[in-house]
Structure formats: C-alpha cells, structure tokens
Scaffold this active site. Structure first.
Site, PDB file in Angstrom:
ATOM      1  N   GLY A   1       0.794  -1.220   0.000  1.00 43.67           N
ATOM      2  CA  GLY A   1       0.000   0.000   0.000  1.00 43.67           C
ATOM      3  C   GLY A   1       0.823   1.264   0.000  1.00 43.67           C
ATOM      4  N   ARG A   2       2.037   1.195   0.515  1.00 45.95           N
ATOM      5  CA  ARG A   2       2.917   2.372   0.476  1.00 45.95           C
ATOM      6  C   ARG A   2       4.376   1.983   0.324  1.00 45.95           C
ATOM      7  NH1 ARG A   2       3.198   4.577   6.649  1.00 45.95           N
ATOM      8  NH2 ARG A   2       3.107   2.556   7.685  1.00 45.95           N
TER       9      ARG A   2
ATOM     10  N   LYS B   1       9.644   2.992   1.250  1.00 47.36           N
ATOM     11  CA  LYS B   1       8.435   2.961   2.071  1.00 47.36           C
ATOM     12  C   LYS B   1       8.025   4.393   2.375  1.00 47.36           C
ATOM     13  CE  LYS B   1       6.443   0.994   6.282  1.00 47.36           C
ATOM     14  NZ  LYS B   1       6.687   0.111   7.445  1.00 47.36           N
TER      15      LYS B   1
ATOM     16  N   ASP C   1      -2.819   7.523   1.522  1.00 51.07           N
ATOM     17  CA  ASP C   1      -1.934   8.419   0.776  1.00 51.07           C
ATOM     18  C   ASP C   1      -0.591   7.796   0.432  1.00 51.07           C
ATOM     19  OD1 ASP C   1      -0.565   8.458   3.204  1.00 51.07           O
ATOM     20  OD2 ASP C   1      -1.103  10.527   3.697  1.00 51.07           O
ATOM     21  N   GLY C   2      -0.282   6.622   0.988  1.00 55.69           N
ATOM     22  CA  GLY C   2       0.977   5.959   0.665  1.00 55.69           C
ATOM     23  C   GLY C   2       2.206   6.611   1.267  1.00 55.69           C
TER      24      GLY C   2
ATOM     25  N   ARG D   1      14.293   0.449   2.111  1.00 58.64           N
ATOM     26  CA  ARG D   1      14.549  -0.866   2.697  1.00 58.64           C
ATOM     27  C   ARG D   1      15.291  -1.726   1.675  1.00 58.64           C
ATOM     28  NH1 ARG D   1       8.753  -2.399   5.409  1.00 58.64           N
ATOM     29  NH2 ARG D   1       8.070  -2.673   3.252  1.00 58.64           N
TER      30      ARG D   1
ATOM     31  N   ARG E   1       6.379 -12.426   0.842  1.00 64.87           N
ATOM     32  CA  ARG E   1       5.764 -12.717   2.138  1.00 64.87           C
ATOM     33  C   ARG E   1       4.879 -13.954   2.044  1.00 64.87           C
ATOM     34  NH1 ARG E   1       5.135  -7.174   4.242  1.00 64.87           N
ATOM     35  NH2 ARG E   1       6.349  -5.826   2.880  1.00 64.87           N
TER      36      ARG E   1
ATOM     37  N   ASP F   1       0.974 -11.334   6.410  1.00 68.57           N
ATOM     38  CA  ASP F   1       1.528 -10.455   5.377  1.00 68.57           C
ATOM     39  C   ASP F   1       2.789  -9.752   5.857  1.00 68.57           C
ATOM     40  OD1 ASP F   1      -0.763  -9.218   6.921  1.00 68.57           O
ATOM     41  OD2 ASP F   1       0.147  -7.393   6.127  1.00 68.57           O
ATOM     42  N   ASN F   2       3.143  -9.930   7.128  1.00 72.06           N
ATOM     43  CA  ASN F   2       4.388  -9.385   7.670  1.00 72.06           C
ATOM     44  C   ASN F   2       5.412 -10.479   7.956  1.00 72.06           C
ATOM     45  OD1 ASN F   2       3.291  -6.811   7.626  1.00 72.06           O
ATOM     46  ND2 ASN F   2       2.610  -6.890   9.749  1.00 72.06           N
TER      47      ASN F   2
END
Length: 518
Positions: free
Chosen positions: A102-103, A123, A135-136, A193, A200, A270-271
C-alpha cells in the site's frame, strides 16, 4: 552518475500490470507498475554506510543531491523499474483478503559488489494500486524507527531486512497517531529498505484463496529458483524441501527475537518473510522489565495475540496458514506437516543453544532449561530488566556470587528488597552449575558477551532521537545508529545508551505503547 546493475527478475518473470497509476479493487496478478510520487524537497537524514558500500555507492554519491532525489522518490537511476506487489494475509487471526504494497514501492533488484541480490524498496513514496484510499506516505517518527531497527537487528545477528537511507520529504503528512480522532500534521519521510526478497507468506495465500493455482505455482517456482537456488529436485519433493526451509528459517529468526527480547508487535502473515527475515518494523519494542505478556502495540492491547511470550506459537500458526495456501500443489499433505515439525525441532534446538550461550554454559542440559525458566519468573515478579540482568551475569563470580552485580537491573526498590532471598537462592544454583561446567571463566564470559547485548534499541532511546529530529536535529539518529552497530561491545562514554528505561518513559506515548499509525 551511479552505475548500479539491475535485473528485476520478479517484474520480468511473474505476471503483472504494466500500466501505471490505476488503483484497483481486485488485482489478479503478481505485481503492478507504479511510479513514486514526487515530494517537495528531499534531503538525506541518515544512511547506512555499510549497505551503501555493498551496493557500490561511494560516499560522494550518497552525499549528492541526486541520491536524495532518487531515494526521496523524485528520480530514478538507469535500470530501475518501479513496481508494487500484490498479496493477502491473515491479520490478528482473520483472513483479510487482498492487501498488497500500500505504500511500498520497489525500485529494482540490484546486484551488489558481493554478487548478492538486493531489492531496493521505498516505504512512504506515495500511493500504489493497493493503497485502498490511503496516501501511501510515512511520517518521520515511524521512518526513523524502521531505519534504526533494521540496522540494529542486523548487528545483533538477527535475520532482518536492511535499510539504506532515511530521507526527509519536506512535506507534511496528516496522521491520527492513536486513532482517537485527533489527527496532526507531522513531517514526512521515506526509508529505502533493502533485502534479497520482500516476498511474504501472503503472496502465496492470496492466489490460493482465489483458487488461482496457476499463479500460486508461478509464485512458488519463481521463489525457489531465485531465492532458494541451493534446492534441487522436481515436483512435490522440491516443494516439500522448500517449505521445510521456510519453516527452519522462520524458527531461527524467532529464536533470535526471544534471545534479545524483541517484540515484533504485528505478526500478521503479510508481515512474515519467506526468507525468514524480520520485516515491517511498525509498533515493535524491546522488553524492558521482563514480561512475557507484554506487547508494544496498542491495537493488540486487549487480546495480546502478539505478546512477547507467544511469538514462537504465532510463527507456527502463521506457517500453518502458509501450508494451507500451498496445499493445492501437494497430493499428500504429510510433507507439509513434516515442514511444520522442522519448525518445532529447529526452534527447540535454537532455544537450547541460546540458553547455554546466555548462561555461559558449554551445553544445555534439561535442568538448565529449568534454571533459566526460574530466572525468567524471578525477573517477571521482581520487575527486573531483561537486557541488564543477562548482561550483569557475565562478570558474576561462580565462587562468591554477589547480588549487587544485578542492582541496576531492578525498576522497583521495594521489589528488589522483597526478592533478595529468591535472587540469592537462584544465584547460588547458578554458581554451582558454573562450577560443574567445562568452560573456563574467560571462555564463559566471551560466550555470554556474544549472546547478551549491552545495547538494544529501547523505545525511549528511539523516541529521544525522534524528538530531536522533529526539531531539525538528526544527530540523535546518527549517534544511535553508530551505537547500535556494536551492540555487544562496551563502548566508552556511552553508558547512557545501556541504561534501563527511565521512569518518565514508563507510560509516555512512543516509549511504552505504539500504534500502527505511521
């Protein structure tokens, strides 16, 4: 101009949407092309010189205006082809459907001077097709925390993604830090990153949940070929070896978390990295006074699903969701259970290894597990600092164990006095065990110094650096980065960074509990 070499295999070999910018409610592809959204005035706050070196970036390049433009999202180096990846996930135990980056926007897969693959991912660089109306962007406070923790964990020896740079954007971002209806404008920032892969568990869960076994198989085949090249074989045997490797790496990662007292805070599937790397540093924290039920995440304050003491069990549960996702590729489910058993066996072996190292023993006997459990119970009941307690044991005399060695580990003087006899009893048990052990005193201390850090990125230390940076002074970030590069060494003049949490930080926002707002 920097000449980084990119091959961008994910974008080249998996199906995706080439057109940029469109937001989609449902994406049936692996990735979508997307460009970072430009910012007003990007400027470099801090960077990892080690990570820059591995990528072949020299100091003059990092200091250049072009570097801040690229890693602030305003420009690209040749060969960069930005994309965002599509995935789903289980969040707090419930299937959440499509999520996606998403961002986070990947700029490309660079080949480092060591021949390794390094995916560069921004990120906070603006919205993607998976932003779901957000808004990302990212704020400075969360970006500082991610930047510092990525590098700190690496130097602690914990499997982790890395961070190349922290860039301020010159723009403000509006966030409601504790979701209490009081949004505020905060300075924006972007972290770059770095990891061999950001794949994932959720990348496999989403196509499986949709019954898209063709895309599921593509994801698995691609991941094995690119990220697990050491695995050989065909069909189900290869898939079984791969799943077992994922389980083993995840066990090693979580065992390290437990060794150093790290709490991830939001262990959604998802993490969870397919490489067994710590990923997505949000409302994380380090255990100060030992409490296995502690979580730093305000969102999890009631259920405490992701509390410190349950992290191994949560990791196992998450691997079970991954097993369910890839099950359509197996005629027989037995190999998946064998992989899950690999997690259990690996974790238990790591726990015994770490118990021996933290206590300075040549080997871990069954009674040593009881010994360390007794210490943990004492730390919990007496409100003792985990990091300072284990570090304080290093110089303990096996002949005349002195409780004063652990004086600084106590947060409450009344509890220190009340627990004095229990502590003395435990120290006598420990001293007797040391006298039976094969290691010499010097060998014991050397082993313990490598297992028990002197410095960890306590939340209050990060918050102090954030407070400075929000006033325009990045020196606190840079000094913390330098201290955390040598977490096991006694560093002259830096005793303050090893101190227990001060009383003013016990209940302060950002120092005790954090939200996912970032």
């Amino acid at each position: 101009m920097t000449q980084l070499h990119f091959d961008n295999r994910l974008r080249q070999q998996l199906p995706g949407y080439q057109e940029e910018g469109a937001r989609r409610r449902e994406v049936r592809a692996a990735w979508s092309a997307v460009m970072p959204t430009p910012v007003a005035a990007p400027y470099l706050i801090a960077h990892s010189a080690e990570m820059a070196h591995v990528l072949g970036l020299d100091a003059s390049e990092v200091a250049s205006a072009a570097f801040a433009q690229v890693f602030g999202g305003n420009a690209l180096y040749p060969g960069m082809q930005p994309w965002a990846v599509n995935y789903g996930g289980h969040q707090f135990g419930h299937w959440a459907g499509q999520l996606g980056d998403g961002r986070a926007i990947s700029l490309g897969e660079a080949i480092g001077i060591d021949g390794g693959r390094y995916e560069l991912q921004l990120k906070g660089a603006g919205p993607t097709p998976y932003s779901r109306g957000a808004d990302g962007r990212a704020v400075l406070r969360s970006s500082i925390r991610e930047f510092l923790c990525s590098e700190s964990m690496h130097h602690l020896g914990v499997p982790t993604t890395r961070a190349l740079s922290l860039v301020g954007t010159g723009d403000a971002v509006v966030r409601d830090m504790f979701y209490d209806g009081r949004p505020q404008r905060e300075p924006g920032a972007i972290v770059c990153r770095v990891a061999p892969s950001f794949i994932r568990f959720g990348n496999f869960e989403l196509p499986s949940a949709r019954g898209d076994n063709a895309l599921l198989r593509q994801w698995v085949d691609f991941t094995i070929a690119r990220d697990f090249p050491e695995l050989v074989g065909t069909a189900e045997a290869l898939y079984a070896d791969w799943f077992a490797q994922v389980c083993q790496r995840t066990a090693v990662m979580v065992a390290h978390w437990m060794r150093v007292g790290f709490v991830h805070g939001v262990m959604n599937t998802d993490n969870m990295s397919i490489l067994g790397l710590t990923i997505d540093y949000g409302p994380y924290g380090w255990v100060d006074d030992y409490d296995p039920d502690w979580t730093p995440n305000t969102t999890d304050a009631q259920g405490r699903r992701y509390r410190f003491g349950t992290q191994p069990q949560v990791a196992y549960w998450n691997l079970g969701r991954l097993a369910q996702a890839v099950a359509p590729l197996f005629a027989d489910q037995a190999p998946l259970q064998q992989g899950l058993n690999r997690f259990r066996d690996t974790y238990l072996a790591c726990d015994r290894r770490d118990t021996a190292a933290k206590l300075g023993l040549a080997e871990c006997r069954d009674e040593d597990l009881e010994l360390i459990d007794a210490l943990r119970a004492l730390m919990r009941d007496a409100e003792m600092d985990m990091t300072l307690t284990f570090r304080g044991l290093i110089d303990l005399s096996p002949v005349h164990p002195d409780p004063a060695q652990l004086h600084d580990a106590f947060y409450d003087d009344h509890k220190r006095v009340a627990s004095a006899s229990q502590l003395q009893e435990w120290l006598q048990r420990y001293a007797a065990r040391l006298q039976q052990d094969a290691l010499s005193p010097d060998e014991r201390r050397a082993l313990m110094r490598l297992a028990n850090p002197r410095y960890v990125l306590r939340n209050y230390l990060a918050q102090q650096a954030i407070d400075q940076a929000e006033q325009g002074d990045p020196s606190g970030v840079q000094e913390l980065l330098e201290v955390m590069r040598r977490p096991y060494d006694d560093q002259s003049g830096r005793a303050a960074f090893a101190a227990r949490r001060p009383e003013w930080a016990r209940d302060r926002a950002g120092c005790s509990m954090l939200s996912c707002s970032s």
